[in-house]
Design an enzyme around this catalytic site. Structure first.
Site, PDB file in Angstrom:
ATOM      1  N   GLU A 286      -5.401  -6.513   2.782  1.00 48.90           N
ATOM      2  CA  GLU A 286      -4.002  -6.735   3.179  1.00 48.90           C
ATOM      3  C   GLU A 286      -3.590  -8.146   2.748  1.00 48.90           C
ATOM      4  OE1 GLU A 286      -6.018  -3.780   5.028  1.00 48.90           O
ATOM      5  OE2 GLU A 286      -6.256  -5.790   5.902  1.00 48.90           O
TER       6      GLU A 286
ATOM      7  N   GLU B  31      -9.421   4.396   1.564  1.00 51.08           N
ATOM      8  CA  GLU B  31      -9.316   4.846   2.950  1.00 51.08           C
ATOM      9  C   GLU B  31      -8.126   5.760   3.203  1.00 51.08           C
ATOM     10  OE1 GLU B  31      -7.398   0.681   2.864  1.00 51.08           O
ATOM     11  OE2 GLU B  31      -9.028   1.762   1.870  1.00 51.08           O
TER      12      GLU B  31
ATOM     13  N   HIS C 209     -17.311  -9.871   8.084  1.00 51.25           N
ATOM     14  CA  HIS C 209     -16.004  -9.231   8.205  1.00 51.25           C
ATOM     15  C   HIS C 209     -15.181  -9.941   9.264  1.00 51.25           C
ATOM     16  CE1 HIS C 209     -13.141  -5.912   9.473  1.00 51.25           C
ATOM     17  NE2 HIS C 209     -12.870  -6.169   8.207  1.00 51.25           N
TER      18      HIS C 209
ATOM     19  N   PRO D 263      15.246   0.267  -6.276  1.00 55.78           N
ATOM     20  CA  PRO D 263      16.028  -0.640  -5.430  1.00 55.78           C
ATOM     21  C   PRO D 263      15.400  -2.034  -5.385  1.00 55.78           C
ATOM     22  CG  PRO D 263      14.773   0.887  -4.074  1.00 55.78           C
ATOM     23  CD  PRO D 263      14.488   1.258  -5.499  1.00 55.78           C
TER      24      PRO D 263
ATOM     25  N   GLU E 173      -7.708  -6.590  -1.970  1.00 53.19           N
ATOM     26  CA  GLU E 173      -7.136  -5.257  -1.986  1.00 53.19           C
ATOM     27  C   GLU E 173      -5.771  -5.368  -2.662  1.00 53.19           C
ATOM     28  OE1 GLU E 173      -7.400  -1.780   1.377  1.00 53.19           O
ATOM     29  OE2 GLU E 173      -6.229  -3.559   1.852  1.00 53.19           O
TER      30      GLU E 173
ATOM     31  N   GLU F 260       0.813  -1.209   0.000  1.00 50.45           N
ATOM     32  CA  GLU F 260       0.000   0.000   0.000  1.00 50.45           C
ATOM     33  C   GLU F 260       0.854   1.270   0.000  1.00 50.45           C
ATOM     34  OE1 GLU F 260      -2.892  -0.489   3.099  1.00 50.45           O
ATOM     35  OE2 GLU F 260      -3.672  -2.332   2.220  1.00 50.45           O
TER      36      GLU F 260
END
Length: 943
Positions: A487, A511, A406, A215, A505, A203
């Site tokens: 995540e 968000e 959830h 890098p 995601e 993220e």
């Protein structure tokens, strides 16, 4: 009957036009064995090594060639496209902790090449039918030192790119410590990338730099070379292995760097194993890169779950955004979001507006205190006292919607797995059809307990996490539940094999605009389609209508216009699309909200049409359940206008184009809310000109008019443009269709400099368009000189920049279309009957004005940079054209703000047929009953 005269020319000069135009988690490692391909996929088997011991495979279209070599005992591959190196000679191989590696003293012993051309269907997705057309090469790599070391390199070459994997025989457990797969790319190519192996997982905002400045990067890594070739490097079928990062050793030498396990090794394998596919996409353009992303699905195994019809794509709302903007809290307390009362309100809203689910976060024990570090404490079966899960599930079912589950783990895999069966049973009992899982934890802090109960910490892309995810998918499938992972481990096309992995995601989502400092960049949504979204569906959570939830001066805001939020439902794909804002914010903009309600979440086809990475993106998608199409476009901080040919549409179908675009003065930073919503007819021959404000976008719904063929009458217009002497542009619109009057020609005059910025223009509609610009088309051989006159007035500042829409007449029916019906109706009966008999029939001016207001004006406002309000819209004409202009102002007082009536033909027809006083009296009576208002309207008459 009076007709336009050459003398009118003098009247359309100076003050006249000035006034008219207007002023100024982890089980033991599973064994994955390589199985032969089904016979149905086999083509002719060929293959031979060159005298030098090399091999190559070519894509079906002949453009991509992959060459394998083992010079000096080191296997390498090279990729060429059109004879030009795209990937220079790059090393292949693996290294193990306690056994000899597979990277040196090796040779290509034999090769086999086959071809395949097949199709298969996605149960849901960006398209229904996926084409799998490729050349496959199996190269057997053997040791030259007499040992039994070796492997098979399986390589597939598609028109869209290359995929290869290692298929390694063996016995017992081995520890992989390094994969030395290289990707040699031009160091000066432009790259769009996010840093890998950092605390915030995937993220990050994207960086745009030369490749040489990277890098270590996440994949997909997207690049553009100096010749415009677009390249993306990623992986497919990440099943029992570590996720791949790209580490730059020397400039342009990117090496596979595997996310480490908790013990520092990269992957544990047992017996025969295969790696994920290493994928290189290659395309001429950025849109072609997106269109070629089926390569990841084709490199995954077919569905292993069986029937997944329990999942149906749809849109959802949720108690979610309110926590991010501090309206609610996840933890219990006075503003706890997940209460029975709040949830019922959301269920009511979902039911009323057609949403299939309501997500509720913060419902379960564990959120109080520092929930980010509460992974040991979460219960996935015990709700807070103020959340009646059972009653709410029943309420949702009664209302025709459902709850979305959830499970936030705070990165604690073992705690979740210990409760997994019970948690899934509970969700199934409550009618939950999809669960959003979460693994909020810093990179390398994903926690699990080893066999001795000791805590271990690993990465979100590690082998431990990959195995955990499959365990969750299988447990969910057994209960008819789909998973939307946040995540997550990166997307690699595994949704083909496990179709209940519906979304995830894996990039910076909405968000971050609420609390991330800095928030997402304005260009973020124009980068995502060519990077993260190549890997598959993304639960970005769009649809924020209150774009400044903390006020206009707060750095945390949504860098977008309102129209762009609608566009995201088309440009970003997920089969579970969220309308993320608070319900009350949607009620503030019901017309814009209608698009979110209308747009589907499952597609028959998707075609990226235009775009450049980080600049803009335009895509068309066809609804899977109807003949309708949708268009979406987004731009970065630069305003731009795109012309979108609709040649993807059914050529025998007429469509109603419902266009949602940035309104006049819209700008993401200073004025994000103006939105223009118009409707026009279109077909496969149409081109939409769609302006986007800075940080803006557009969304178009193309509703098929079932049964309507594109006949001569219903053909959508075609356009050609010519330069005028003044430097202005004259766009000729041929065969403009109408449901009210005969199709006709139309011209659109665009002043010099039009389209060079996001400036918007007033609009002057004029009748008798043949006479306005070109002498050779004017009735008298001399045009009215509108080009020269209006150009001069604009340049001098006497009038504001204005677009002219010239409506040509259909000569034989000119009187019928221009004679105001209300004026004729106001005549005494005898005078009216006499006039109609002489004129050869009743007027059709109401139809003509309906054509102008309901068909032409929406087309102009949808395709040009107009200011569409009444105060910026004028109508003008001469003779009968003057009369119909006056009538238009009276009949449509909220559409037109001014009228220019030149040499107005007051007698209505032949003066010998109607007495002057009778005609003017009827006109005055009709105008008294009309909508003219001296406080709103301006009129210009000559003698």
């Amino acid at each position: 009957m009076a007709h336009p005269r050459n003398g009118t020319l003098a009247l359309f000069t100076g003050a006249a036009i000035a006034l008219i135009a207007g002023c100024a988690s982890v089980p033991a490692a599973q064994i994955q064995t390589a199985e032969p391909w089904p016979a149905s996929l086999q083509g002719d088997v060929t293959g031979a090594l060159t005298p030098e011991g090399r091999a190559e495979a070519t894509s079906p279209d002949g453009r991509i060639v992959v060459q394998l070599a083992s010079d000096g005992g080191q296997p390498t591959y090279t990729v060429l496209r059109d004879g030009v190196e795209v990937i220079g000679a790059s090393k292949l191989g693996l290294r193990f902790a306690k056994s000899a590696g597979l990277h040196e003293n090796l040779t290509i012993a034999s090769v086999e090449t086959t071809t395949s051309d097949s199709t298969w269907e996605l149960p849901w997705g960006e398209r229904r039918v996926v084409t799998d057309r490729h050349t496959e090469l199996l190269a057997r790599i053997e040791a030259t030192d007499g040992s039994d070391r070796g492997y098979t390199l399986r390589l597939k070459v598609f028109d869209e790119g290359v995929g290869f994997r290692y298929e390694v025989p063996g016995e017992g457990e081995r520890l992989i410590v390094d994969e030395i797969t290289e990707f040699t790319v031009p160091g000066d190519a432009t790259a769009w990338w996010t840093p890998a192996g950092e605390f915030n997982r995937l993220e990050y905002t994207y960086k745009t730099t030369p490749v040489a400045e990277i890098p270590r990067a996440n994949t997909p890594l997207t690049m553009r070379t100096d010749d415009g070739t677009h390249i993306a490097i990623h992986e497919a079928a990440l099943v029992d292995y570590a996720g791949m990062w790209l580490d730059q050793r020397r400039a342009g030498k990117l090496e596979a760097d595997l996310a480490p396990r908790a013990d520092g090794t990269k992957a544990i394998v047992d017996g025969n194993f295969v790696t994920p596919w290493r994928v290189i996409q290659i395309a001429d353009t950025a849109p072609a890169l997106y269109n070629g992303s089926d390569i990841y699905l084709n490199l995954n195994e077919p569905n292993q779950l069986g029937d997944v019809s329990y999942f149906e794509p749809g849109k959802y709302i949720g108690i979610w955004w309110g926590m991010h903007i501090n309206t609610f809290t996840w933890g219990s307390g006075p503003i706890h979001g997940a209460t029975t009362e709040n949830t019922k309100e959301y269920i009511d809203f979902a039911a009323e507006h057609g949403f299939s689910g309501v997500l509720v976060e913060g419902w379960n024990i564990g959120w109080d205190g520092d929930w980010f570090h509460n992974g040991d404490l979460f219960s996935f079966t015990e709700a807070y006292p103020d959340y009646d899960f059972e009653a709410l599930a029943a309420y949702a079912e009664e209302k025709g919607t459902a709850l979305i589950g959830h499970h936030e783990t705070s990165g604690n895999i073992t705690n979740y797995e210990n409760q997994l069966e019970d948690a899934m049973d509970l969700m199934a009992a409550r009618g939950v059809f999809v669960i959003k899982t979460g693994y909020v934890a810093d990179g390398s802090d994903l926690k699990y307990l080893d066999e001795d109960g000791n805590p271990q910490y690993t990465w979100h892309d590690s082998q431990e996490r990959v195995l955990h995810d499959i365990k969750v998918l299988e447990a969910a499938h057994q209960r008819g539940i789909a998973i939307n992972a946040h995540e997550p481990a990166r997307a690699t096309g595994l949704r083909r094999t496990y179709p209940n992995a519906v979304s995830r995601e894996g990039a910076r989502g909405m968000e971050f605009n609420a609390w991330g400092t800095p928030p997402n960049t304005v260009e973020h949504q124009a980068i995502l389609p060519f990077t993260r979204m190549l890997a598959g569906p993304f639960d970005f959570t769009p649809g924020i209508f209150d774009l400044m939830p903390h006020g206009p001066d707060d750095v945390n805001r949504v860098p977008s216009t309102l129209a762009k939020q609608l566009a995201l439902y088309v440009t970003i794909y997920s089969p579970v699309q969220m309308a993320a804002d608070l319900p009350e914010n949607y009620l503030r903009y019901p017309d814009a909200f209608q698009f979110i309600k209308d747009v589907p979440a499952d597609w028959e086809q998707s075609i990226a049409l235009q775009g450049e990475v980080g600049d803009h993106f335009v895509i068309a998608r066809k609804d899977r359940d109807s003949e309708d199409w949708y268009l979406g476009g987004v731009t970065d901080e630069a305003a731009r206008t795109v012309s979108v040919p609709l040649d993807f549409l059914d050529s025998e179908q007429l469509y109603s184009a419902q266009i949602y675009r940035d309104g006049p003065g819209s700008d993401w930073d200073t004025n994000p809310y103006p939105i223009s919503i118009t409707t026009m007819k279109a077909n496969s021959g149409s081109t939409l000109r769609l302006p986007m404000a800075a940080g803006g976008g557009f969304a178009v719904r193309l509703v098929a008019d079932n049964g309507a063929l594109a006949t001569a009458q219903s053909q959508a217009p075609s356009e050609t443009a010519m330069q005028m002497p003044s430097g202005a542009t004259l766009v000729k619109v041929s065969g403009f269709p109408s449901e009210n009057v005969a199709a006709r020609e139309m011209q659109v005059w665009l002043p010099k400099g039009y389209g060079e910025s996001d400036q918007t223009y007033r609009v002057l509609y004029m009748h008798d368009g043949q006479n306005l610009f070109e002498d050779e088309r004017a009735y008298t051989g001399t045009s009215w000189g509108v080009d020269a006159t209006l150009s001069r007035l604009i340049e001098s500042g006497e009038v504001e920049p204005t677009i002219v829409v010239a409506l040509e007449n259909t000569w034989e029916t000119r009187w019928q279309e221009y004679a105001p019906e209300a004026f004729i109706d106001a005549l005494p009966e005898e005078a009216r009957a006499s006039l109609l008999e002489t004129a050869g029939g009743a007027p059709s001016s109401d139809d003509y004005l309906k054509f102008l207001v309901e068909e032409v004006k929406p087309y102009i406002d949808a395709n040009y940079l107009t200011r569409s309000g009444r105060e910026d819209t004028t109508i003008a004409g001469s003779s009968m054209g003057g009369l119909i202009s006056l009538y238009a102002l009276s009949e449509y007082p909220d559409v037109f703000g001014a009228a220019g009536c030149v040499s107005t033909h007051w007698p209505l027809y032949d003066p010998r047929e109607t007495e002057y006083q009778t005609a003017t009296g009827a006109i005055i009576d009709a105008l008294d009953a009309g909508g003219l208002d001296p406080a709103k309207h301006r009129l210009w008459f000559d003698h």
